[in-house]
Structures are given as C-alpha cells and as structure tokens.
Motif scaffolding. Structure first.
Motif, PDB file in Angstrom:
ATOM      1  N   LEU A   1       0.830  -1.203   0.000  1.00  0.00           N
ATOM      2  CA  LEU A   1       0.000   0.000   0.000  1.00  0.00           C
ATOM      3  C   LEU A   1       0.866   1.256   0.000  1.00  0.00           C
ATOM      4  N   LEU A   2       1.942   1.236   0.761  1.00  0.00           N
ATOM      5  CA  LEU A   2       2.860   2.374   0.767  1.00  0.00           C
ATOM      6  C   LEU A   2       3.475   2.584  -0.617  1.00  0.00           C
ATOM      7  N   ARG A   3       3.830   1.493  -1.293  1.00  0.00           N
ATOM      8  CA  ARG A   3       4.388   1.593  -2.642  1.00  0.00           C
ATOM      9  C   ARG A   3       3.359   2.130  -3.640  1.00  0.00           C
ATOM     10  N   LEU A   4       2.086   1.865  -3.390  1.00  0.00           N
ATOM     11  CA  LEU A   4       1.034   2.396  -4.260  1.00  0.00           C
ATOM     12  C   LEU A   4       0.812   3.892  -4.050  1.00  0.00           C
ATOM     13  N   GLY A   5       1.402   4.432  -2.993  1.00  0.00           N
ATOM     14  CA  GLY A   5       1.279   5.862  -2.734  1.00  0.00           C
ATOM     15  C   GLY A   5       0.373   6.215  -1.579  1.00  0.00           C
ATOM     16  N   CYS A   6      -0.082   5.233  -0.857  1.00  0.00           N
ATOM     17  CA  CYS A   6      -0.941   5.505   0.293  1.00  0.00           C
ATOM     18  C   CYS A   6      -0.066   5.790   1.505  1.00  0.00           C
TER      19      CYS A   6
ATOM     20  N   ALA B   1      -0.289   4.178   5.404  1.00  0.00           N
ATOM     21  CA  ALA B   1      -0.773   2.986   4.699  1.00  0.00           C
ATOM     22  C   ALA B   1      -2.247   2.690   4.956  1.00  0.00           C
ATOM     23  N   VAL B   2      -2.743   3.053   6.115  1.00  0.00           N
ATOM     24  CA  VAL B   2      -4.160   2.834   6.423  1.00  0.00           C
ATOM     25  C   VAL B   2      -4.776   4.110   6.973  1.00  0.00           C
ATOM     26  N   PRO B   3      -6.046   4.350   6.731  1.00  0.00           N
ATOM     27  CA  PRO B   3      -6.925   3.565   5.883  1.00  0.00           C
ATOM     28  C   PRO B   3      -6.608   3.786   4.406  1.00  0.00           C
ATOM     29  N   ALA B   4      -6.694   2.738   3.633  1.00  0.00           N
ATOM     30  CA  ALA B   4      -6.524   2.805   2.178  1.00  0.00           C
ATOM     31  C   ALA B   4      -7.849   2.393   1.553  1.00  0.00           C
ATOM     32  N   VAL B   5      -8.431   3.291   0.780  1.00  0.00           N
ATOM     33  CA  VAL B   5      -9.764   3.064   0.224  1.00  0.00           C
ATOM     34  C   VAL B   5      -9.668   2.843  -1.284  1.00  0.00           C
ATOM     35  N   PHE B   6     -10.307   1.771  -1.723  1.00  0.00           N
ATOM     36  CA  PHE B   6     -10.416   1.451  -3.141  1.00  0.00           C
ATOM     37  C   PHE B   6     -11.898   1.459  -3.497  1.00  0.00           C
ATOM     38  N   ILE B   7     -12.228   2.146  -4.577  1.00  0.00           N
ATOM     39  CA  ILE B   7     -13.613   2.171  -5.068  1.00  0.00           C
ATOM     40  C   ILE B   7     -13.585   1.719  -6.516  1.00  0.00           C
ATOM     41  N   GLY B   8     -14.379   0.707  -6.811  1.00  0.00           N
ATOM     42  CA  GLY B   8     -14.390   0.160  -8.159  1.00  0.00           C
ATOM     43  C   GLY B   8     -13.047  -0.414  -8.572  1.00  0.00           C
ATOM     44  N   GLY B   9     -12.298  -0.932  -7.604  1.00  0.00           N
ATOM     45  CA  GLY B   9     -11.000  -1.528  -7.879  1.00  0.00           C
ATOM     46  C   GLY B   9      -9.874  -0.521  -8.053  1.00  0.00           C
ATOM     47  N   ARG B  10     -10.185   0.757  -7.938  1.00  0.00           N
ATOM     48  CA  ARG B  10      -9.203   1.825  -8.135  1.00  0.00           C
ATOM     49  C   ARG B  10      -8.841   2.472  -6.799  1.00  0.00           C
ATOM     50  N   PHE B  11      -7.554   2.689  -6.570  1.00  0.00           N
ATOM     51  CA  PHE B  11      -7.106   3.331  -5.343  1.00  0.00           C
ATOM     52  C   PHE B  11      -7.575   4.775  -5.325  1.00  0.00           C
ATOM     53  N   VAL B  12      -8.309   5.141  -4.272  1.00  0.00           N
ATOM     54  CA  VAL B  12      -8.833   6.492  -4.133  1.00  0.00           C
ATOM     55  C   VAL B  12      -7.933   7.328  -3.233  1.00  0.00           C
TER      56      VAL B  12
END
Length: 102
Positions: free
Chosen positions: A56-61, A64-75
């Motif tokens: 999650l950190l590598r994805l840019g969150c 790291a938490v909370p990490a929210v995905f809507i429709g499979g896309r990182f928000v």
C-alpha cells in the motif's frame, strides 16, 4: 502488490484498515452511514498484513491505512476520502462503482 490489487477488486468498496486505528474507524463509519457495505480488510489481523501494508505504501498511500479502493481503483486515505465526501464527489464515485443505488 498482486494480493492488494486482487483483494481491492473483489467488491465495489474495499478498505484496508487496522483494527486499532481511529481514522480507519472514522472512514469505515462514514461508508456505513452512506449506506455502503464495504469489504474491510484488517491488516493487523492477517498473517500477511505487513507485506500488504508495504504494498500500500508503494502504491502511494501514506499513511498505509486507511486505504480506500472504489471500483478496484485506489482512491486514497482518510484526507482524500473526507475531501471527496465534503465536495460531493464521493457519492457519485460510489454510484458509478455500484456501491450505492440511490
């Protein structure tokens, strides 16, 4: 990273969380109050939680938490989600993803 992407695409709304995080609790509550039933993935209760947190950190969150995905896309995390809620964009995203019908 593959596991995060796989889990994130399993439901219209997925929240990566920690059971002891107050901001995670607030974000989960926000979605429940909108009438959304998100998939909650508690990283501190999973044996692979640390690896997923690093992904999650590598994805840019950050954090790291909370990490929210809507429709499979990182928000985003709490700040982004709250901003979207306040400006009215969150509801449209939820409807587009099929998480809200009204």
């Amino acid at each position: 990273m593959d596991r995060v992407v796989k889990v994130a695409s399993q439901k219209a709304v997925v929240i990566f969380s920690k059971s002891t995080c107050c901001m995670c609790h607030a974000i989960k509550r926000l979605f429940y109050e909108q009438g959304v039933s998100p998939m909650i993935y508690e990283l501190d209760e999973d044996i692979n939680g640390r690896d997923m947190e690093r992904s999650l950190l590598r994805l840019g969150c950050s954090p790291a938490v909370p990490a929210v995905f809507i429709g499979g896309r990182f928000v985003g995390s709490a700040n982004t989600v709250m901003t979207l809620h306040i400006n009215g964009s969150l509801k449209k995203m939820l409807k587009d993803a099929g998480a809200l019908w009204l």
